[in-house]
Design a protein around this motif. Structure first.
Motif, PDB file in Angstrom:
ATOM      1  N   LEU A  92      53.440  35.967  38.475  1.00 47.77           N
ATOM      2  CA  LEU A  92      53.469  36.448  37.095  1.00 47.77           C
ATOM      3  C   LEU A  92      52.257  37.333  36.821  1.00 47.77           C
ATOM      4  O   LEU A  92      51.203  37.171  37.438  1.00 47.77           O
ATOM      5  CB  LEU A  92      53.455  35.265  36.126  1.00 47.77           C
ATOM      6  N   PRO A  93      52.371  38.253  35.870  1.00 50.52           N
ATOM      7  CA  PRO A  93      51.208  39.083  35.513  1.00 50.52           C
ATOM      8  C   PRO A  93      50.183  38.248  34.749  1.00 50.52           C
ATOM      9  O   PRO A  93      50.543  37.248  34.105  1.00 50.52           O
ATOM     10  CB  PRO A  93      51.826  40.170  34.627  1.00 50.52           C
ATOM     11  N   GLY A 119      53.868  42.865  37.820  1.00 49.65           N
ATOM     12  CA  GLY A 119      54.817  43.167  36.755  1.00 49.65           C
ATOM     13  C   GLY A 119      55.625  44.417  37.058  1.00 49.65           C
ATOM     14  O   GLY A 119      55.913  44.721  38.212  1.00 49.65           O
ATOM     15  N   GLY A 120      56.000  45.115  36.012  1.00 45.13           N
ATOM     16  CA  GLY A 120      56.727  46.366  36.184  1.00 45.13           C
ATOM     17  C   GLY A 120      58.235  46.228  36.195  1.00 45.13           C
ATOM     18  O   GLY A 120      58.956  47.195  36.447  1.00 45.13           O
ATOM     19  N   ASP A 156      61.650  39.684  28.499  1.00 43.17           N
ATOM     20  CA  ASP A 156      60.536  40.259  29.255  1.00 43.17           C
ATOM     21  C   ASP A 156      60.716  39.790  30.698  1.00 43.17           C
ATOM     22  O   ASP A 156      60.391  38.644  31.030  1.00 43.17           O
ATOM     23  CB  ASP A 156      59.207  39.755  28.667  1.00 43.17           C
ATOM     24  N   ARG A 157      61.235  40.666  31.534  1.00 42.09           N
ATOM     25  CA  ARG A 157      61.576  40.239  32.905  1.00 42.09           C
ATOM     26  C   ARG A 157      60.348  39.800  33.700  1.00 42.09           C
ATOM     27  O   ARG A 157      60.451  38.971  34.605  1.00 42.09           O
ATOM     28  CB  ARG A 157      62.295  41.377  33.649  1.00 42.09           C
ATOM     29  N   ASP A 158      59.198  40.339  33.384  1.00 41.59           N
ATOM     30  CA  ASP A 158      57.999  39.994  34.149  1.00 41.59           C
ATOM     31  C   ASP A 158      57.571  38.539  33.940  1.00 41.59           C
ATOM     32  O   ASP A 158      56.796  38.008  34.724  1.00 41.59           O
ATOM     33  CB  ASP A 158      56.842  40.925  33.770  1.00 41.59           C
ATOM     34  N   LEU A 159      58.052  37.912  32.887  1.00 39.14           N
ATOM     35  CA  LEU A 159      57.687  36.514  32.634  1.00 39.14           C
ATOM     36  C   LEU A 159      58.763  35.544  33.100  1.00 39.14           C
ATOM     37  O   LEU A 159      58.591  34.328  32.993  1.00 39.14           O
ATOM     38  CB  LEU A 159      57.419  36.299  31.138  1.00 39.14           C
ATOM     39  N   CYS A 160      59.873  36.057  33.621  1.00 35.85           N
ATOM     40  CA  CYS A 160      60.967  35.187  34.058  1.00 35.85           C
ATOM     41  C   CYS A 160      60.615  34.531  35.397  1.00 35.85           C
ATOM     42  O   CYS A 160      60.216  35.210  36.345  1.00 35.85           O
ATOM     43  CB  CYS A 160      62.253  35.997  34.203  1.00 35.85           C
TER      44      CYS A 160
END
Ligand code: FES
Length: 232
Positions: free
Chosen positions: A94-95, A125-126, A139-143
């Motif tokens: 995760l970021p 991320g990204g 927010d796909r980066d937190l999935c």
């Protein structure tokens, strides 16, 4: 009630038949991370953050049935380390912003309880997001691909609007129709927002993040109507 009595860290606890070890451990007053688990859903056993030692073997507590006389260890250095390793693996993808300022969600709570700080989150991320829907943002980066939202949508709401796409570390929730969320079968019941442990799925506006800020054990259903099985 037909009960099953087991021993959790040396203390006897009785739970209903067919309960999981996770239920028994929590009934004993012991907090255990369980990032892919929600009491309202069938267990997935995929995140490995709930590992305990039961009858001589390491087991995921959420998918292991409590059987009479079972002895469960949640506190040895070994299982504490294994659970921490599992959480750290998840967090590492995760970021850093996922844990910045403490974070409101269940994952942030678990990390705080384990002393895992934002420095453990090293993902770049990204993957972007989907804010096409007026009431549900992704927010796909937190999935973390725990699948709780998918099961909530299918098992509780009965809508089957969500699925997991991708492979390995690229797995992420997505509308089953393949397009933007706004064009999916989502009925905006809020069940996915409620169960998401990371804040990857949120409700935009003043209530943003509120429903995902609480552990499922703190959730209270007040009303349930025929339109939405989740409850308000
Ligand atoms: Fe048990 Fe995820 S909560 S494996």
């Amino acid at each position: 009630m037909n009960g099953v009595t087991i021993e959790v860290d040396g203390t006897g606890v009785e739970v209903p038949e067919e309960s999981s070890l996770l239920t028994a451990v929590r009934a004993a007053g012991i907090e255990l991370p369980a990032l892919c688990s929600d009491d309202r859903l069938s267990p997935a056993g995929s995140c490995r953050t709930c590992l305990v030692r039961a009858e001589g073997r390491v087991a995921a507590a959420c998918v292991t049935p409590a059987s009479p006389g079972m002895r469960v260890d949640t506190a040895s250095d070994e299982v504490v380390r294994l659970r921490r390793d599992a959480v750290e693996v998840i967090v590492s993808a995760l970021p850093p912003r996922s844990l910045a300022d403490g974070g409101p969600g269940e994952l942030a709570h678990v990390c705080r309880s384990m002393g895992i700080g934002p420095e453990a989150a090293q993902g770049v991320g990204g993957r972007g997001g989907d804010e096409s829907h007026p009431y549900v943002h992704l927010d796909r980066d937190l999935c973390i691909a725990c699948g709780r939202c998918v099961r909530m949508c299918s098992e509780v709401q009965g809508t089957f609007a969500l699925t997991l796409v991708g492979r390995g570390g690229d797995t992420v929730v997505a509308p089953g129709t393949g397009g933007p969320w706004a064009e999916s079968d989502c009925v905006a019941c809020g069940g996915c927002v409620d169960t998401c442990p990371t804040g990857a799925i949120t409700q935009p506006g003043p209530a943003r993040g509120l429903t995902s800020a609480f552990h499922p054990s703190q959730a209270r259903t007040r009303t349930t109507c025929g339109y939405c099985g989740v409850g308000c």
